[in-house]
Motif scaffolding. Structure first.
Motif, PDB file in Angstrom:
ATOM      1  N   HIS A  41      46.815  -0.219  11.124  1.00  0.00           N
ATOM      2  CA  HIS A  41      45.119  -0.781  11.281  1.00  0.00           C
ATOM      3  C   HIS A  41      45.547  -1.746   9.628  1.00  0.00           C
ATOM      4  N   PHE A  42      45.592  -0.688   8.514  1.00  0.00           N
ATOM      5  CA  PHE A  42      45.385  -0.856   7.115  1.00  0.00           C
ATOM      6  C   PHE A  42      46.658  -1.654   6.259  1.00  0.00           C
ATOM      7  N   GLY A  43      48.098  -0.723   6.393  1.00  0.00           N
ATOM      8  CA  GLY A  43      49.499  -1.429   6.153  1.00  0.00           C
ATOM      9  C   GLY A  43      49.401  -0.456   5.393  1.00  0.00           C
ATOM     10  N   PHE A  44      49.131   0.464   4.751  1.00  0.00           N
ATOM     11  CA  PHE A  44      48.710   1.633   3.556  1.00  0.00           C
ATOM     12  C   PHE A  44      50.606   1.984   3.848  1.00  0.00           C
ATOM     13  N   SER A  45      51.313   2.173   2.515  1.00  0.00           N
ATOM     14  CA  SER A  45      52.198   2.912   2.439  1.00  0.00           C
ATOM     15  C   SER A  45      52.198   4.240   1.733  1.00  0.00           C
ATOM     16  N   PRO A  46      52.959   5.500   1.884  1.00  0.00           N
ATOM     17  CA  PRO A  46      51.647   6.541   1.329  1.00  0.00           C
ATOM     18  C   PRO A  46      52.572   6.656   0.244  1.00  0.00           C
ATOM     19  N   GLY A  47      51.601   7.996  -0.602  1.00  0.00           N
ATOM     20  CA  GLY A  47      52.043   7.801  -2.231  1.00  0.00           C
ATOM     21  C   GLY A  47      53.318   8.769  -2.164  1.00  0.00           C
TER      22      GLY A  47
END
Lengths: 285, 285
Positions: A124-130
């Motif tokens: 949904h947000f299109g985040f990538s992991p740290g």
């Protein structure tokens, strides 16, 4: 004091007691990406200062206010307050779910990118992991930030923060599901680590995800710490222990929870706790 | 099947479903070292078999019946049942809090000595800590035993058991304090590991420790497992998740709790759970 050289107190030593605020903010229009969120965040920081002008560090939930780092930095400096805020930060074409720590001088001390991303955040947000875990030195002690599931899900993040010397752990979160078990999971972390925890959710709002609305979303921010006044109080607790470790909590409405924590005492109690429970002075190796 | 060669089923393959029993026993005379405990343990195993002659593995709490390994082995063979029992075992002048796994042929398959000892166990019972963690292969899958605080306290023991391939974890315990938070801590372990858990306490009795009597002692044995019927059921759960993961629990009286667990399904669900929650198929590294 172990971190004497690292602290930045006016008197050159760590302030053992710290007044913390959990700001359970409600996203404007029920939308994390609403441009009005930064203005609302600034209002809430003013409100926090009005409630108690001795608050040293205020923490927002993850994703909130999403953007507005410069405005937050100016406000932190105005109020002379540390601020932890949830920002969506781009770097190299990737978007990260970051919790940024701003100092009372308005400088950005660092950021913790979320390491473990649930399905919603990826799709949904299109985040990538740290990739990295940090601790941050402040006037009052060393701080770690476990972003939402990073802290209440797998226990290794909290353990690593403790190993890196965190005296206080923030858990900025957003619960659109699972809020009913959050306190339970936080209590497990407290038993495992015996480090004070400031856990911050958004206020309840109907969260829209595609064509589905999650109504049981948000609320229940809390501050957890050892409940003992001193080592004598700790020693007598074991004869009829009660797990009243939640020092304060909010309901579902927007609100600000403020508590004072004694980090020196917490450190002393930590050693005593593990000695008694496990026969050694530290959590698991 | 991964552990095909290790299983000992009559048909040369693992039995995926297993019927487990948590035997919440009450020590005779409120004394773990009472010589009548072994006889009572044998009666309870007979009672378990009468309740359901398909029970494959029965687990007692830690310390129970304290002694009587040979008698237990004969009974396990009579009933064709795996038995996990709490025995105080001496070796080299040291006393260990052991949980022994006996096979349905009466052979001792192994023992798990408790690794983390609380103050009471060190001072009152004079136990020494174990040093090694084991898993045990059975007809129905690979079994781990986390003895009391070893499992619900520090999370590394459960993680290590999962890493060693445990399909099912037993948590034989004795709660003279802390029983109110046990389920909470077990739920945290379930979220972290997604391995079915059989958690066994003694029945309530007034526990005497020096001149102090602990009245709120014992009870609340439970069996925890993924509540989903299949992967479709799992997928739809996320739209309104309820943590009804306690498949059954006892009150405070002496009693026997029996549930059937599908370890193949649990293994499938485990991968799905971590994929969804953390974006990878396994618990923390």
């Amino acid at each position: 004091m172990l971190y004497l050289a690292l602290g930045r107190g006016a008197w050159g030593e760590l302030l053992a007691k710290v007044k913390v605020a959990a700001i359970q903010a409600r996203p404007v229009g029920g939308d994390f990406r609403h441009p009005g969120n930064i203005r609302h965040a600034l209002e809430l920081l003013d409100e926090c200062f009005r409630m108690d002008d001795e608050v040293q560090v205020a923490c927002f939930p993850e994703y909130f206010p999403w953007s507005g780092g410069d405005e937050l930095a100016r406000k932190a400096e105005d109020l002379g307050m540390y601020v932890i805020a949830g920002l969506a930060e781009e770097e190299g074409g990737a978007l990260y779910n970051s919790c940024v720590l701003i100092g009372p001088d308005g400088a950005i001390l660092g950021r913790q990118r979320k390491l473990n991303l649930g399905l919603m955040e990826r799709k949904h947000f299109g985040f990538s992991p740290g990739r990295e875990l940090h601790v941050f030195d402040t006037d009052f002690g060393r701080v770690g930030i476990g972003v939402c599931v990073d802290f209440w899900g797998p226990p290794n993040v909290g353990r690593e923060l403790a190993r890196m010397g965190a005296d206080l752990i923030f858990n900025p979160s957003f619960f659109f599901i699972f809020r009913e078990v959050w306190h339970c999971l936080l209590l497990a972390r407290a038993v495992e680590l015996m480090v004070p925890i400031v856990a911050v959710d958004v206020a309840e709002f109907p969260f829209r995800l595609g064509d589905k609305v999650f109504e049981s979303c948000g609320g229940l921010s809390c501050i957890i710490g050892p409940p003992w006044r001193d080592l004598d109080d700790f020693a007598s607790w074991w004869y009829e222990p009660k797990f009243n470790w939640i020092l304060g909590q909010l309901g579902y409405e927007e609100g600000i929870l403020i508590r004072e924590l004694d980090l020196d005492l917490a450190r002393e109690l930590r050693g005593a706790w593990f000695s008694r429970l496990l026969g050694r002075e530290a959590p698991w190796p």
